[in-house]
Design a protein around this motif. Sequence first.
Motif: not given
Length: 347
Positions: A339, A337, A43, A334, A17-19
Amino acid sequence: MASVFNTALSVEDVPNTNMTKSLKVLVSSNDYLDSGIKILEEHFTVIKSRYQNFSEEGLTKNKDELFDLIPGCSALVWVSHHPITKELLDRAGPQLKVVSTASAGYNHCNVPELKKRGIKLANTPGVLSAAVAEVAIALMLGAARRFTENLDQVHSGEWEIGFDKVLGQDIQGSTVGIVGLGGIGQATVKRLRGFYVEKFLYTGHREKPEAKELGAEFVDLDTLLAHSDFVVLAVPLTDETKHMINKTTLAKMKKNAILINVGRGDLVNQDDLYDALKNRDIYSAGLDVTTPEPLPKDHKLLTLPNIFILPHIGSATIGTRNAMAVLAAKNVVNALNGKPLITPVLE
Ligand SMILES: O=C(O)[C@H](O)CO
């Protein structure tokens, strides 16, 4: 079971989590498993439908509720087979980034519309191939060994135990034709090796490199239909494959042929299949998928003795459904984020 889980990334591999928790993820049905919910809840803010989508009442309530819950969601985890329509996407809003369907099949997703809007689409192939292949083999046995008639006898208490009664067909020595040698088709061939099948044929858009090792021969559909004792449908439903089994193609099959379907009900024109089975133009059929689902209990296919039908349980094992739930959740993590999707359909 461990090997099933190992086919997807482990929880630790998922970027963390930088979400923000403010992103909303809608889970479309209340039968999605906790293993997936847990990952999502680490998340995101998870919104769950309270309904399942299998009874008629549940379907309607689920559909209405999804319409209410979808605005503002950034991701959808789709456990329902409701179509993902333009109307639903409009209702969701422009922040929607990804649809993650907990299924290998994605015929219920409007792919061109998702593409137009830049929304990613992920599915859950691979993790379910073994379970669906096992059901394909169960259907082969059930249809070849006349399980429907035999189970009726058990339930009625009137057994026809004569030496020459209720005789079925062998898998040993047969020719098995696989329509679609993808993950499920390949898993089916591998599992059939111990049954001493004489010959494996397959058809599809192109030859598969894996076929050589499996000892399967690439042929066109007509050749496969003309030579196979078992015809196993393991292809996705598309405009091209819809009703690929119909009056014309059924007429190309052998009299003793057994049709197996683990793909989607609409691969088969069921009226034509009914006629072929009734007239004994083919020997029998084994279906895990029908149109519609559930098949109404007074449906004419259920009046036939030479059909063996299961209620779409191909991937329904504890290990497989958990693997699907986890993979569907990780695809969302993903995607939101930035990804790559683990199992992309559209990226
Ligand atoms: O497509 C699939 O994943 C199976 O049919 C289960 O829904």
